[in-house]
Design a protein around this motif. Structure first.
Motif, PDB file in Angstrom:
ATOM      1  N   PHE A   6       1.064 -11.094  -3.412  1.00  0.00           N
ATOM      2  CA  PHE A   6       1.002  -9.108  -3.036  1.00  0.00           C
ATOM      3  C   PHE A   6       0.745  -9.485  -2.069  1.00  0.00           C
ATOM      4  N   GLU A   7       1.307  -8.723  -0.954  1.00  0.00           N
ATOM      5  CA  GLU A   7       0.903  -7.898   0.408  1.00  0.00           C
ATOM      6  C   GLU A   7      -0.127  -6.887   0.558  1.00  0.00           C
ATOM      7  N   VAL A   8      -0.692  -6.944   0.987  1.00  0.00           N
ATOM      8  CA  VAL A   8      -1.199  -5.283   0.385  1.00  0.00           C
ATOM      9  C   VAL A   8      -1.676  -4.921   2.244  1.00  0.00           C
ATOM     10  N   LEU A   9      -1.454  -3.790   2.507  1.00  0.00           N
ATOM     11  CA  LEU A   9      -2.235  -2.889   3.613  1.00  0.00           C
ATOM     12  C   LEU A   9      -3.261  -1.944   3.551  1.00  0.00           C
ATOM     13  N   ASP A  10      -3.907  -1.882   4.712  1.00  0.00           N
ATOM     14  CA  ASP A  10      -4.617  -1.406   4.381  1.00  0.00           C
ATOM     15  C   ASP A  10      -4.160  -0.791   5.422  1.00  0.00           C
ATOM     16  N   ILE A  11      -4.555   0.504   5.430  1.00  0.00           N
ATOM     17  CA  ILE A  11      -3.745   1.915   6.319  1.00  0.00           C
ATOM     18  C   ILE A  11      -4.799   1.865   7.401  1.00  0.00           C
ATOM     19  N   LYS A  12      -6.480   1.904   7.039  1.00  0.00           N
ATOM     20  CA  LYS A  12      -7.493   2.547   7.452  1.00  0.00           C
ATOM     21  C   LYS A  12      -7.504   1.882   8.689  1.00  0.00           C
ATOM     22  N   GLU A  13      -7.224   0.541   8.766  1.00  0.00           N
ATOM     23  CA  GLU A  13      -8.063  -0.364   9.612  1.00  0.00           C
ATOM     24  C   GLU A  13      -6.429  -0.764  10.078  1.00  0.00           C
ATOM     25  N   ASN A  14      -5.543  -0.953   9.588  1.00  0.00           N
ATOM     26  CA  ASN A  14      -4.255  -1.555  10.384  1.00  0.00           C
ATOM     27  C   ASN A  14      -4.007  -3.053  10.163  1.00  0.00           C
ATOM     28  N   GLN A  15      -4.492  -3.708   8.681  1.00  0.00           N
ATOM     29  CA  GLN A  15      -4.470  -5.080   9.280  1.00  0.00           C
ATOM     30  C   GLN A  15      -3.182  -4.963   7.332  1.00  0.00           C
ATOM     31  N   LYS A  16      -3.496  -6.034   7.446  1.00  0.00           N
ATOM     32  CA  LYS A  16      -2.296  -7.145   5.749  1.00  0.00           C
ATOM     33  C   LYS A  16      -3.149  -8.119   5.147  1.00  0.00           C
ATOM     34  N   ILE A  17      -3.612  -8.452   4.185  1.00  0.00           N
ATOM     35  CA  ILE A  17      -3.448  -9.447   3.641  1.00  0.00           C
ATOM     36  C   ILE A  17      -3.050  -9.887   2.469  1.00  0.00           C
ATOM     37  N   VAL A  18      -2.113 -11.403   1.878  1.00  0.00           N
ATOM     38  CA  VAL A  18      -1.661 -12.018   0.958  1.00  0.00           C
ATOM     39  C   VAL A  18      -2.907 -12.154  -0.364  1.00  0.00           C
ATOM     40  N   MET A  19      -2.033 -12.234  -1.670  1.00  0.00           N
ATOM     41  CA  MET A  19      -3.068 -12.220  -2.167  1.00  0.00           C
ATOM     42  C   MET A  19      -2.620 -12.872  -3.684  1.00  0.00           C
ATOM     43  N   ALA A  39      -9.294  -4.940  -7.056  1.00  0.00           N
ATOM     44  CA  ALA A  39     -10.628  -3.938  -6.339  1.00  0.00           C
ATOM     45  C   ALA A  39     -10.017  -3.603  -5.145  1.00  0.00           C
ATOM     46  N   LEU A  40      -8.992  -3.669  -4.090  1.00  0.00           N
ATOM     47  CA  LEU A  40      -8.501  -3.289  -3.291  1.00  0.00           C
ATOM     48  C   LEU A  40      -7.805  -2.468  -3.436  1.00  0.00           C
ATOM     49  N   ILE A  41      -6.330  -2.232  -4.587  1.00  0.00           N
ATOM     50  CA  ILE A  41      -5.636  -1.407  -4.953  1.00  0.00           C
ATOM     51  C   ILE A  41      -5.953  -0.649  -5.515  1.00  0.00           C
ATOM     52  N   GLY A  42      -6.454  -0.566  -6.042  1.00  0.00           N
ATOM     53  CA  GLY A  42      -7.689   0.329  -7.317  1.00  0.00           C
ATOM     54  C   GLY A  42      -8.164   1.597  -5.919  1.00  0.00           C
ATOM     55  N   SER A  43      -7.990   1.588  -4.568  1.00  0.00           N
ATOM     56  CA  SER A  43      -8.721   2.486  -4.482  1.00  0.00           C
ATOM     57  C   SER A  43      -6.960   2.709  -2.728  1.00  0.00           C
ATOM     58  N   PRO A  44      -6.176   2.967  -3.923  1.00  0.00           N
ATOM     59  CA  PRO A  44      -3.928   4.186  -3.427  1.00  0.00           C
ATOM     60  C   PRO A  44      -4.235   4.341  -2.418  1.00  0.00           C
ATOM     61  N   GLU A  45      -5.149   5.766  -1.835  1.00  0.00           N
ATOM     62  CA  GLU A  45      -4.829   6.371  -0.239  1.00  0.00           C
ATOM     63  C   GLU A  45      -5.252   4.881   0.022  1.00  0.00           C
ATOM     64  N   ARG A  46      -6.239   4.178   0.319  1.00  0.00           N
ATOM     65  CA  ARG A  46      -6.696   3.617   1.403  1.00  0.00           C
ATOM     66  C   ARG A  46      -5.761   1.837   1.672  1.00  0.00           C
ATOM     67  N   TYR A  47      -5.570   1.354   0.151  1.00  0.00           N
ATOM     68  CA  TYR A  47      -5.070   0.180  -0.108  1.00  0.00           C
ATOM     69  C   TYR A  47      -3.391   0.240  -0.416  1.00  0.00           C
ATOM     70  N   THR A  48      -2.713  -0.214   0.202  1.00  0.00           N
ATOM     71  CA  THR A  48      -1.527  -0.046  -0.843  1.00  0.00           C
ATOM     72  C   THR A  48      -0.793  -1.734  -0.366  1.00  0.00           C
ATOM     73  N   ILE A  49      -0.097  -1.808  -2.149  1.00  0.00           N
ATOM     74  CA  ILE A  49       0.819  -3.478  -1.578  1.00  0.00           C
ATOM     75  C   ILE A  49       2.313  -2.629  -1.385  1.00  0.00           C
ATOM     76  N   SER A  50       2.818  -3.186  -0.576  1.00  0.00           N
ATOM     77  CA  SER A  50       4.122  -2.898   0.354  1.00  0.00           C
ATOM     78  C   SER A  50       5.345  -4.332  -0.268  1.00  0.00           C
ATOM     79  N   ARG A  51       4.432  -5.366   0.000  1.00  0.00           N
ATOM     80  CA  ARG A  51       5.476  -6.209  -0.496  1.00  0.00           C
ATOM     81  C   ARG A  51       4.897  -7.487  -2.064  1.00  0.00           C
ATOM     82  N   VAL A  52       6.105  -7.727  -2.937  1.00  0.00           N
ATOM     83  CA  VAL A  52       5.983  -8.517  -3.576  1.00  0.00           C
ATOM     84  C   VAL A  52       6.797  -9.424  -3.651  1.00  0.00           C
ATOM     85  N   TRP A  53       5.986 -10.826  -3.506  1.00  0.00           N
ATOM     86  CA  TRP A  53       7.171 -12.484  -3.933  1.00  0.00           C
ATOM     87  C   TRP A  53       6.709 -13.328  -5.179  1.00  0.00           C
TER      88      TRP A  53
END
Ligand code: F6R
Ligand code: MG
Ligand code: MG
Length: 372
Positions: free
Chosen positions: A168-181, A192-206
């Motif tokens: 899962f690629e997750v965007l951190d909307i506030k800090e403008n950064q992303k992470i793959v988990m 823990a991250l995506i449970g806060s959907p306003e800040r962390y948004t899943i952008s891609r899945v592989w």
């Protein structure tokens, strides 16, 4: 093998009777522009529809993601539709067209975009989700269920092609950064991250074993572009299914029940998501409840599989009594929340309200506060 691109670009360019539905003259403009583009060979197939007050342009072509010509086609279509909306004095005419001059990509200009460049499998079923009165993170919950929850997706247990899990690629909307988990290994951290959907948004899945792209979502934040509240982002999402990926039925299974998303009236409330067929893709009570449509089609030789007259074959997946329970729940939950008025948790928390009048209220009262 040549690749095929699916682009879903959407924009709220004005609505009939408030913010509830895109009227036919605007849909006709979408149809006209995309038909011409198809004739001109820019795109191979298209389907024009709406999610509430958002005009949705689904296009299949060979140009890849972020292609300036495809984005300009969408931009010009929205411009002309907005002009018509102004003529008709529709409500919120041109509301999402936040910039005036096109600069090669509609991202950051108002419209929402989900795109996916794929190598077509021998048969490639694709689902399109489009929401209204919801916000960017609205797909966090179902995407987690679809690609990481074995209680939703039997294939995670049963299909050897899926047991390696998904990334899962997750965007951190506030800090403008992303992470793959990666799940299942990092499932708890992901939640823990995506449970806060306003800040962390899943952008891609592989798919983990071969990095096959399975899902993409739109991740715009209109308020961050405009610097003030200008409407919610009404997200869209593309999901590939079957044959070593979640089956269409597993992709739809999270919507057996309603769940809560941010958005609804004035983009400032939690609301129950209601899965609906296209005929009910319009927002009414308290400007909602937030609605979601799901369309299914086959990507076929660079096109949407079509009938002999060239009409795309599109399944209206939520137009089905199987989703009556979720719709019923959505209405019941809507009634419970509305009884609470402007008290949290019906209303969004203060941080999510920073672009609305709440900050102005505090500003107005600030000199009247005394130390205790
Ligand atoms: C939500 C939305 C509507 C409007 C509401 C007030 O995304 O678009 O709920 O916020 O109808 O609209 P105005 O302020 O334009 O009268
Ligand atoms: Mg609107
Ligand atoms: Mg909308």
């Amino acid at each position: 093998m040549s690749k095929t691109t699916v682009s879903l670009i959407k924009c709220d360019i004005g609505s009939l009777a408030g913010h509830h539905v895109v009227p036919k003259p605007l849909l006709d403009i979408g149809e006209k522009h995309l038909k011409e583009a198809q004739k001109g060979g820019i795109i191979n197939s298209y389907y024009v529809f709406h999610a509430g007050d958002d005009l949705e342009l689904l296009m299949v072509h060979k140009e890849g993601e972020d292609n300036p010509e495809i984005h300009k086609l969408a931009w010009d279509t929205f411009q002309e539709a907005a002009k018509k909306a102004v003529q008709l004095k529709l409500y919120g005419a041109g509301q999402d067209l936040l910039k005036t001059a096109f600069s090669g990509n509609v991202k950051g200009m108002g419209p929402g975009v989900a795109e996916m460049e794929i190598e077509e499998r021998s048969s490639d079923p694709l689902l399109v989700f489009a929401g209204d009165k919801a916000s960017g993170g609205a797909f966090n919950y179902p995407l987690f269920r679809i690609f990481a929850d074995p209680f939703n997706t039997a294939g995670l247990i049963i299909d050897p092609n899926m047991v390696g899990g998904f990334k899962f690629e997750v965007l951190d909307i506030k800090e403008n950064q992303k992470i793959v988990m990666k799940c299942p290994e990092e499932m708890y951290e992901l939640i823990a991250l995506i449970g806060s959907p306003e800040r962390y948004t899943i952008s891609r899945v592989w798919r983990a074993k071969d990095s096959l792209l399975c899902a993409t979502t739109s991740t715009t934040r209109l308020s961050l572009i405009a610097g003030k509240y200008v409407g919610k982002d009404d997200p869209v999402c593309l999901v590939r299914a079957q044959h070593g990926l979640p089956a269409v039925g597993e992709v739809l299974a999270p919507f057996l029940h309603s769940y809560f998303v941010e958005g609804w009236m004035r983009g400032s409330h939690w609301g129950p998501l209601m899965p609906v067929g296209l005929k009910n893709s319009r927002c009414t009570v308290f400007d909602g409840p937030p609605r979601l449509v799901a369309l299914g089609f086959q990507v076929s030789h660079g096109m949407i599989a079509s009938d002999d007259d060239g009409k795309p074959l599109i399944g209206d997946l939520f137009d089905d009594p199987a989703f009556d329970l979720a719709r019923r729940e959505a209405v019941e939950h809507a009634a419970v929340l509305r009884r609470m008025g402007e008290f949290e948790p019906a209303r969004l928390p203060a941080e999510a309200m920073e672009y609305t009048t709440l900050s102005k209220v505090l500003e107005k009262l600030k000199d009247r506060f005394v130390k205790v």
